[in-house]
Scaffold this motif. Structure first.
Motif, PDB file in Angstrom:
ATOM      1  N   PRO A   1       0.805  -1.226   0.000  1.00 31.05           N
ATOM      2  CA  PRO A   1       0.000   0.000   0.000  1.00 31.05           C
ATOM      3  C   PRO A   1       0.837   1.274   0.000  1.00 31.05           C
ATOM      4  CG  PRO A   1      -0.008  -1.003   2.176  1.00 31.05           C
ATOM      5  CD  PRO A   1       0.714  -1.958   1.264  1.00 31.05           C
ATOM      6  N   GLY A   2       0.133   2.403  -0.184  1.00 27.65           N
ATOM      7  CA  GLY A   2       0.783   3.693  -0.345  1.00 27.65           C
ATOM      8  C   GLY A   2       1.113   4.400   0.950  1.00 27.65           C
ATOM      9  N   VAL A   3       1.369   5.700   0.824  1.00 29.04           N
ATOM     10  CA  VAL A   3       1.910   6.472   1.944  1.00 29.04           C
ATOM     11  C   VAL A   3       0.898   6.678   3.057  1.00 29.04           C
ATOM     12  CG1 VAL A   3       1.298   8.787   1.120  1.00 29.04           C
ATOM     13  CG2 VAL A   3       3.437   8.447   2.394  1.00 29.04           C
ATOM     14  N   THR A   4      -0.398   6.533   2.779  1.00 30.84           N
ATOM     15  CA  THR A   4      -1.397   6.704   3.832  1.00 30.84           C
ATOM     16  C   THR A   4      -1.613   5.426   4.652  1.00 30.84           C
ATOM     17  OG1 THR A   4      -3.196   6.200   2.287  1.00 30.84           O
ATOM     18  CG2 THR A   4      -2.616   8.528   2.596  1.00 30.84           C
TER      19      THR A   4
ATOM     20  N   TYR B   1      -5.654 -15.741  -8.351  1.00 33.92           N
ATOM     21  CA  TYR B   1      -4.643 -15.352  -7.373  1.00 33.92           C
ATOM     22  C   TYR B   1      -5.161 -15.454  -5.946  1.00 33.92           C
ATOM     23  CZ  TYR B   1      -2.250 -13.463 -11.406  1.00 33.92           C
ATOM     24  OH  TYR B   1      -1.632 -13.344 -12.634  1.00 33.92           O
ATOM     25  N   THR B   2      -4.233 -15.721  -5.042  1.00 36.05           N
ATOM     26  CA  THR B   2      -4.445 -15.458  -3.630  1.00 36.05           C
ATOM     27  C   THR B   2      -3.755 -14.124  -3.372  1.00 36.05           C
ATOM     28  OG1 THR B   2      -4.434 -17.806  -3.071  1.00 36.05           O
ATOM     29  CG2 THR B   2      -4.082 -16.240  -1.278  1.00 36.05           C
ATOM     30  N   VAL B   3      -4.552 -13.128  -2.981  1.00 39.87           N
ATOM     31  CA  VAL B   3      -4.048 -11.765  -2.850  1.00 39.87           C
ATOM     32  C   VAL B   3      -3.763 -11.466  -1.381  1.00 39.87           C
ATOM     33  CG1 VAL B   3      -4.512  -9.323  -3.257  1.00 39.87           C
ATOM     34  CG2 VAL B   3      -5.412 -11.052  -4.844  1.00 39.87           C
ATOM     35  N   TYR B   4      -2.562 -10.985  -1.112  1.00 38.53           N
ATOM     36  CA  TYR B   4      -2.178 -10.560   0.234  1.00 38.53           C
ATOM     37  C   TYR B   4      -1.920  -9.059   0.221  1.00 38.53           C
ATOM     38  CZ  TYR B   4      -1.431 -15.410   1.709  1.00 38.53           C
ATOM     39  OH  TYR B   4      -1.589 -16.731   2.039  1.00 38.53           O
ATOM     40  N   VAL B   5      -2.711  -8.319   0.978  1.00 45.45           N
ATOM     41  CA  VAL B   5      -2.428  -6.906   1.216  1.00 45.45           C
ATOM     42  C   VAL B   5      -1.583  -6.852   2.480  1.00 45.45           C
ATOM     43  CG1 VAL B   5      -3.410  -4.637   1.695  1.00 45.45           C
ATOM     44  CG2 VAL B   5      -4.612  -6.223   0.163  1.00 45.45           C
ATOM     45  N   ILE B   6      -0.343  -6.405   2.353  1.00 43.66           N
ATOM     46  CA  ILE B   6       0.587  -6.445   3.485  1.00 43.66           C
ATOM     47  C   ILE B   6       1.006  -5.025   3.845  1.00 43.66           C
ATOM     48  CG2 ILE B   6       2.712  -7.398   4.417  1.00 43.66           C
ATOM     49  CD1 ILE B   6       2.588  -9.612   2.373  1.00 43.66           C
ATOM     50  N   SER B   7       0.571  -4.584   5.017  1.00 45.31           N
ATOM     51  CA  SER B   7       0.939  -3.260   5.511  1.00 45.31           C
ATOM     52  C   SER B   7       2.333  -3.286   6.118  1.00 45.31           C
ATOM     53  CB  SER B   7      -0.066  -2.790   6.567  1.00 45.31           C
ATOM     54  OG  SER B   7      -1.293  -2.435   5.982  1.00 45.31           O
ATOM     55  N   ARG B   8       2.877  -2.108   6.321  1.00 47.13           N
ATOM     56  CA  ARG B   8       4.162  -2.009   7.009  1.00 47.13           C
ATOM     57  C   ARG B   8       3.938  -2.059   8.510  1.00 47.13           C
ATOM     58  NH1 ARG B   8       4.167   0.576   2.299  1.00 47.13           N
ATOM     59  NH2 ARG B   8       3.138   2.467   3.035  1.00 47.13           N
ATOM     60  N   PRO B   9       4.923  -2.524   9.266  1.00 50.55           N
ATOM     61  CA  PRO B   9       4.749  -2.608  10.717  1.00 50.55           C
ATOM     62  C   PRO B   9       4.490  -1.241  11.339  1.00 50.55           C
ATOM     63  CG  PRO B   9       6.717  -3.795  10.018  1.00 50.55           C
ATOM     64  CD  PRO B   9       6.243  -2.992   8.840  1.00 50.55           C
TER      65      PRO B   9
ATOM     66  N   SER C   1       4.276 -12.484  -7.297  1.00 53.71           N
ATOM     67  CA  SER C   1       4.080 -11.280  -8.098  1.00 53.71           C
ATOM     68  C   SER C   1       3.784 -10.143  -7.131  1.00 53.71           C
ATOM     69  CB  SER C   1       2.919 -11.458  -9.077  1.00 53.71           C
ATOM     70  OG  SER C   1       3.250 -12.423 -10.066  1.00 53.71           O
ATOM     71  N   VAL C   2       4.303  -8.956  -7.412  1.00 52.94           N
ATOM     72  CA  VAL C   2       4.192  -7.828  -6.485  1.00 52.94           C
ATOM     73  C   VAL C   2       3.559  -6.644  -7.195  1.00 52.94           C
ATOM     74  CG1 VAL C   2       5.466  -6.204  -5.027  1.00 52.94           C
ATOM     75  CG2 VAL C   2       6.193  -8.596  -5.157  1.00 52.94           C
ATOM     76  N   TRP C   3       2.557  -6.071  -6.553  1.00 53.24           N
ATOM     77  CA  TRP C   3       1.837  -4.896  -7.040  1.00 53.24           C
ATOM     78  C   TRP C   3       2.045  -3.800  -6.008  1.00 53.24           C
ATOM     79  CZ3 TRP C   3      -4.169  -5.208  -8.219  1.00 53.24           C
ATOM     80  CH2 TRP C   3      -4.670  -3.918  -8.459  1.00 53.24           C
ATOM     81  N   GLY C   4       2.811  -2.774  -6.366  1.00 48.29           N
ATOM     82  CA  GLY C   4       3.044  -1.660  -5.462  1.00 48.29           C
ATOM     83  C   GLY C   4       2.292  -0.430  -5.910  1.00 48.29           C
ATOM     84  N   LEU C   5       1.619   0.233  -4.973  1.00 45.62           N
ATOM     85  CA  LEU C   5       0.825   1.422  -5.265  1.00 45.62           C
ATOM     86  C   LEU C   5       1.483   2.652  -4.657  1.00 45.62           C
ATOM     87  CD1 LEU C   5      -1.848   2.736  -6.314  1.00 45.62           C
ATOM     88  CD2 LEU C   5      -2.794   2.292  -4.039  1.00 45.62           C
ATOM     89  N   SER C   6       1.716   3.671  -5.467  1.00 45.49           N
ATOM     90  CA  SER C   6       2.237   4.950  -4.995  1.00 45.49           C
ATOM     91  C   SER C   6       3.539   4.731  -4.219  1.00 45.49           C
ATOM     92  CB  SER C   6       1.165   5.664  -4.164  1.00 45.49           C
ATOM     93  OG  SER C   6       1.502   7.005  -3.927  1.00 45.49           O
ATOM     94  N   MET C   7       3.608   5.099  -2.939  1.00 43.84           N
ATOM     95  CA  MET C   7       4.824   4.847  -2.173  1.00 43.84           C
ATOM     96  C   MET C   7       5.141   3.356  -2.127  1.00 43.84           C
ATOM     97  SD  MET C   7       5.617   5.598   1.831  1.00 43.84           S
ATOM     98  CE  MET C   7       6.828   4.581   2.669  1.00 43.84           C
ATOM     99  N   GLY C   8       4.102   2.528  -2.052  1.00 44.04           N
ATOM    100  CA  GLY C   8       4.313   1.080  -2.078  1.00 44.04           C
ATOM    101  C   GLY C   8       4.982   0.633  -3.362  1.00 44.04           C
ATOM    102  N   GLY C   9       4.771   1.384  -4.451  1.00 44.67           N
ATOM    103  CA  GLY C   9       5.453   1.084  -5.702  1.00 44.67           C
ATOM    104  C   GLY C   9       6.926   1.415  -5.646  1.00 44.67           C
ATOM    105  N   CYS C  10       7.278   2.458  -4.905  1.00 41.55           N
ATOM    106  CA  CYS C  10       8.698   2.773  -4.705  1.00 41.55           C
ATOM    107  C   CYS C  10       9.379   1.645  -3.939  1.00 41.55           C
ATOM    108  CB  CYS C  10       8.850   4.092  -3.962  1.00 41.55           C
ATOM    109  SG  CYS C  10       8.190   5.526  -4.842  1.00 41.55           S
ATOM    110  N   VAL C  11       8.702   1.152  -2.909  1.00 40.12           N
ATOM    111  CA  VAL C  11       9.235   0.020  -2.151  1.00 40.12           C
ATOM    112  C   VAL C  11       9.361  -1.203  -3.052  1.00 40.12           C
ATOM    113  CG1 VAL C  11       8.869  -1.512  -0.175  1.00 40.12           C
ATOM    114  CG2 VAL C  11       8.252   0.908   0.007  1.00 40.12           C
ATOM    115  N   ALA C  12       8.340  -1.429  -3.898  1.00 48.39           N
ATOM    116  CA  ALA C  12       8.362  -2.583  -4.805  1.00 48.39           C
ATOM    117  C   ALA C  12       9.529  -2.501  -5.788  1.00 48.39           C
ATOM    118  CB  ALA C  12       7.032  -2.679  -5.559  1.00 48.39           C
TER     119      ALA C  12
END
Length: 269
Positions: free
Chosen positions: A29-32, A59-67, A95-106
């Motif tokens: 996920p992104g910066v929010t 797919y089995t989709v995992y939304v993984i937040s940061r700690p 397979s990795v799908w990064g959104l916004s800031m999460g895309g930078c991490v990806a």
């Protein structure tokens, strides 16, 4: 019956799982992301299952937040290293799908840990913020210092929508939302995340990405406009680029059918 689960991976990574497909798709996920407490509810699983309904068959989709409780000075690269450990422990690769800031991490995940990333989707993101995006993010950072979560959400809402919602949602979020929307478990996570995004520049490093990559974003995105999307796609060997006409930063929501159709076609190729 809600088919899915929530929990925390080792290291305190909150996650929600939906779908029963044979392939694993990890969403970053992104910066929010820090603006809620990190505990995914059963209600959120219902929402995510509806949101990812086009994906849950294959797919089995995992939304993984940061700690929660990020260390001061945490960088995008540090976050990528943390995700690499979790993906390695739980799935081996995905397979990795990064959104916004999460895309930078990806991006950095694919650079530093190519064995963890199969296909890579970079959505509403790029190797750096635009000049206008930096101004917006810096304003969000200053509001985070003041714990003004409503104003941060209002800024994001204004950037997500290209239509009448751009004018209606922000004042609602900044007023009513102050009392009804979730609050961060650890307020510092918000400004640490924004600072990491402001500091990120992946223009040189992404040239090492080996994964098949799709760069997709909105025509009117001010954080990551087409010039940044194009720059990112050019820098990543063999990357595909798709710009969603008429969309802003929230293309994944406002233009969901066409947005997801393009991602699914890419993943299936």
């Amino acid at each position: 019956m809600v088919r899915g689960e929530t929990g925390r991976f080792s290291g305190g990574f909150p996650y929600a799982r939906v779908g029963e497909g044979p392939e694993t798709l990890v969403f970053l996920p992104g910066v929010t992301d820090p603006l809620f407490d990190g505990d995914y509810s059963r209600v959120s699983v219902r929402f995510l299952r509806r949101y990812y309904h086009r994906f849950v068959g294959e797919y089995t989709v995992y939304v993984i937040s940061r700690p929660r409780g990020l260390e001061a000075g945490k960088t995008i690269r540090d976050m990528a290293d943390d995700y690499a450990r979790v993906i390695g422990e739980e799935f081996g690769s995905a397979s990795v799908w990064g959104l916004s800031m999460g895309g930078c991490v990806a991006q950095q995940l694919a650079v530093e840990h190519p064995d963890r990333v199969e296909d890579l989707v970079l959505a509403a993101t790029g190797t750096r913020l635009s000049a206008e995006g930096r101004e917006l993010a810096d304003g969000m950072r200053r509001r985070a210092y003041d714990h003004d979560w409503g104003s941060i959400r209002a800024t994001v809402a204004a950037e997500m929508f290209p239509d009448w919602r751009r004018f209606v949602y922000p004042p609602m979020t900044a007023t009513i939302g102050r009392f009804t929307l979730p609050r961060p478990a650890v307020p510092a996570d918000a400004w640490i995340s924004i600072e990491a995004l402001l500091d990120y520049d992946g223009r040189a490093s992404v040239r090492a990405i080996e994964s098949r990559t799709l760069v997709i974003g909105g025509e009117n995105d001010r954080f990551f406009p087409p010039a940044i999307l194009e720059e990112t796609a050019r820098a990543i060997p063999g990357a595909e680029l798709h710009v969603v006409e008429g969309a802003s930063h929230g293309a994944f929501y406002t233009h969901k059918p066409s947005f997801e159709k393009r991602i699914l076609a890419f993943l299936a190729a």
